[in-house]
Design an enzyme around this catalytic site. Structure first.
Site, mmCIF file in Angstrom:
data_model
loop_
_atom_site.group_PDB
_atom_site.id
_atom_site.type_symbol
_atom_site.label_atom_id
_atom_site.label_comp_id
_atom_site.label_asym_id
_atom_site.label_seq_id
_atom_site.Cartn_x
_atom_site.Cartn_y
_atom_site.Cartn_z
ATOM 1 N N ASP A 103 25.106 62.837 94.265
ATOM 2 C CA ASP A 103 26.542 63.090 94.114
ATOM 3 C C ASP A 103 27.265 62.057 93.264
ATOM 4 O O ASP A 103 28.488 62.046 93.216
ATOM 5 C CB ASP A 103 27.213 63.195 95.483
ATOM 6 C CG ASP A 103 27.165 61.889 96.237
ATOM 7 O OD1 ASP A 103 26.342 61.032 95.882
ATOM 8 O OD2 ASP A 103 27.943 61.718 97.181
ATOM 9 N N GLU A 104 26.535 61.191 92.599
ATOM 10 C CA GLU A 104 27.181 60.196 91.752
ATOM 11 C C GLU A 104 26.552 60.162 90.370
ATOM 12 O O GLU A 104 25.335 60.207 90.239
ATOM 13 C CB GLU A 104 27.050 58.796 92.373
ATOM 14 C CG GLU A 104 28.087 58.502 93.443
ATOM 15 C CD GLU A 104 27.958 57.089 93.991
ATOM 16 O OE1 GLU A 104 27.794 56.144 93.211
ATOM 17 O OE2 GLU A 104 28.007 56.949 95.227
ATOM 18 N N ASP A 135 32.113 60.458 91.515
ATOM 19 C CA ASP A 135 31.559 60.643 92.852
ATOM 20 C C ASP A 135 32.154 61.908 93.466
ATOM 21 O O ASP A 135 33.375 62.028 93.565
ATOM 22 C CB ASP A 135 31.900 59.419 93.715
ATOM 23 C CG ASP A 135 31.556 59.628 95.177
ATOM 24 O OD1 ASP A 135 30.505 59.140 95.603
ATOM 25 O OD2 ASP A 135 32.353 60.270 95.895
#
Length: 458
Positions: free
Chosen positions: A131-132, A25
DNA sequence: TCTGGGGTCCTAGGACCC
DNA sequence: TCTGGGGTCCTAGGACCC
């Protein structure tokens, strides 16, 4: 009947999948990218990325906070996606408020995922959101001189930070769920930004989470429903009878029970595979729209834009849904503050056809309401290669429409969306031209800061 | 919950069919 | 018609996440 309530479902961890899953993350992603690009310290700068209506957020108003730096999060108690009104006003001098630059974030996302790909092949690398990402490094970590998943996680963190300036937090677990929970509930608060949760740790990890809402999959509403039955924590959840949960909460109840024991039988590429199942746009209008023609124009523009996306991504839609949100305080004769209607359609991705269907839905639900937000969505997507034979369709007309779409797409790809819009889009109330600069509904950032090239640091 | 967003999944209930 | 049961498709709506 009562027999089954006596029994309890028990999991045998020895029979559950046990892998080395990393959940990566990017900490406060958009905010961190902004800091990196400006040469500011991502950990100490108070910064929020805000999508707001006018050029400068000088007065308190609407606005969506897409991301905030750790320091801003802490100072103003912000969570993931917040509203401008959650900030103190007037805005403190110590706080940097910057507009989104979506293109920049997407570029950075690609760079970071390319780094991840060096540690796991496509099969074992899955992008969960902007974003992960999840990595299954069970079979590859030894290739990189790492004895443990924890060790490899550190190597990846360092590499990403060196090359991009972005800090990555890593959750490690036997399955994607444990990795995700380790990330959300522990890694983010560790100074080294890592946490490893294994099956045998469940009593000391999952069951130590205080708040139900801190548990992935439980929001405010679900928490309230669970609390009404005396379930106040993940521990309580794990120690409630499975069948009772099933009785009260259906499939969700059984799922939550499994999750409270750290059970997740999906492998990367199953449920974590992001497959497009719907494509749509929604927008809050800059003012109340009272003229039917204006709303129709908005719908045409949005349908056109969604058509473009469908064609670009190679889908055809088989269902449409149109939603209208009313002006604040307005209620229709049924007392509703919004209305939504959907319908099945023959598979298509043609702008013209989509516009016709969406307007059909509009005629269905519109009765002079005062409109403030509009959403159009296409679902039930199938691949482009599928062509449905329609005995009644005029094939020549079909081909003509396809050809037109193709030309329009090409021109737009080359000169930008706004190079070719409907005549209506030049009229009052139109939003297409302004919105054409947006990516994912937010500023793309082509205008940049002082003309800075958006890929400066990449 | 409240207005520059975009998604996914689950469920209830009705229509229709056999 | 009203005491049939089961299955499938479809729409509306709720809930949650990034």
């Amino acid at each position: 009947m009562s027999q089954r309530f006596i029994e309890q479902v028990v999991f045998d961890y020895d029979r559950e999948p046990s892998r080395d899953i990393l959940c990566m993350d990017c900490r406060s992603f958009y905010a961190s990218v902004e800091c990196a690009d400006r040469g500011w310290d991502a950990l100490t700068t108070e910064l929020v990325v805000m999508s707001y209506p006018s050029d400068v957020p000088t007065k308190r108003g609407s606005g969506l906070i897409l991301a905030s730096s750790p320091a801003a999060k802490k100072a103003y108690n912000l969570n993931n996606v917040s509203r401008a009104r959650d900030l103190p006003f007037p805005y403190p001098d110590s706080l940097q408020i910057v507009p989104p630059r979506m293109q920049l974030y997407m570029d950075m996302n690609r760079v970071i995922n390319n780094i991840y790909k060096q540690f796991a092949d496509d099969e074992n690398h899955h992008v969960y959101s902007v974003d992960e990402s999840f990595l299954d490094v069970t079979n590859t970590m030894h290739l990189f001189g790492a004895d443990t998943a924890f060790d490899l996680a550190r190597k990846i963190q360092i590499k990403v930070h060196q090359e991009t300036g972005i800090y990555v937090a890593v959750g490690i677990g036997d399955n994607p769920l444990l990795a995700k929970l380790a990330l959300d509930n522990e890694a983010k608060t560790q100074s080294h930004m890592k946490a490893e949760w294994r099956y045998q740790d469940v009593p000391n990890t999952i069951w130590q989470i205080d708040e139900l809402t801190d548990f992935w999959g439980i929001g405010r509403r679900m928490a309230r429903r669970l609390e009404a039955r005396g379930i106040r924590s993940p521990y309580d959840l794990a120690h409630t009878n499975y069948y009772v949960l099933q009785e009260c909460f259906g499939v969700i109840g059984t799922q939550l029970f499994a999750h409270s024991w750290g059970i997740d039988r999906t492998f990367l590429g199953e449920t974590y595979q992001p497959k497009s199942k719907s494509i749509g746009n929604s927008q809050a209008l800059p003012r109340d729209y009272t003229q039917e023609e204006e709303v129709r124009n908005i719908i045409k523009e949005m349908a056109d834009q969604v058509g473009t996306r469908l064609r670009r991504e190679g889908y055809q839609a088989q269902s449409l849904s149109l939603g209208l949100g009313y002006s604040i305080g307005y209620q229709d004769k049924d007392g509703r503050t919004s209305v939504r209607q959907q319908m099945k359609i023959p598979a298509t991705h043609q702008s013209k056809a989509l516009i016709e269907y969406f307007l059909q839905l509009f005629d269905w639900i519109y009765d002079g309401q005062i409109i403030r937000s509009v959403s159009v969505n296409t679902t039930n997507l199938i691949g482009d290669w599928w062509e449905q034979l329609d005995l009644f369709a005029d094939q020549m007309e079909e081909d003509r429409r396809d050809a037109l779409d193709t030309i329009v797409d090409k021109v737009r790809q080359k000169y930008g969306f706004s190079s070719l819009v409907y005549g209506n889009s030049l009229q009052a109330g139109s939003r297409a031209i302004e919105r054409s600069q947006l990516i994912g509904g937010h500023a793309g950032g082509m205008s940049g800061i002082e003309g800075t090239p958006i890929t400066k640091n990449l």
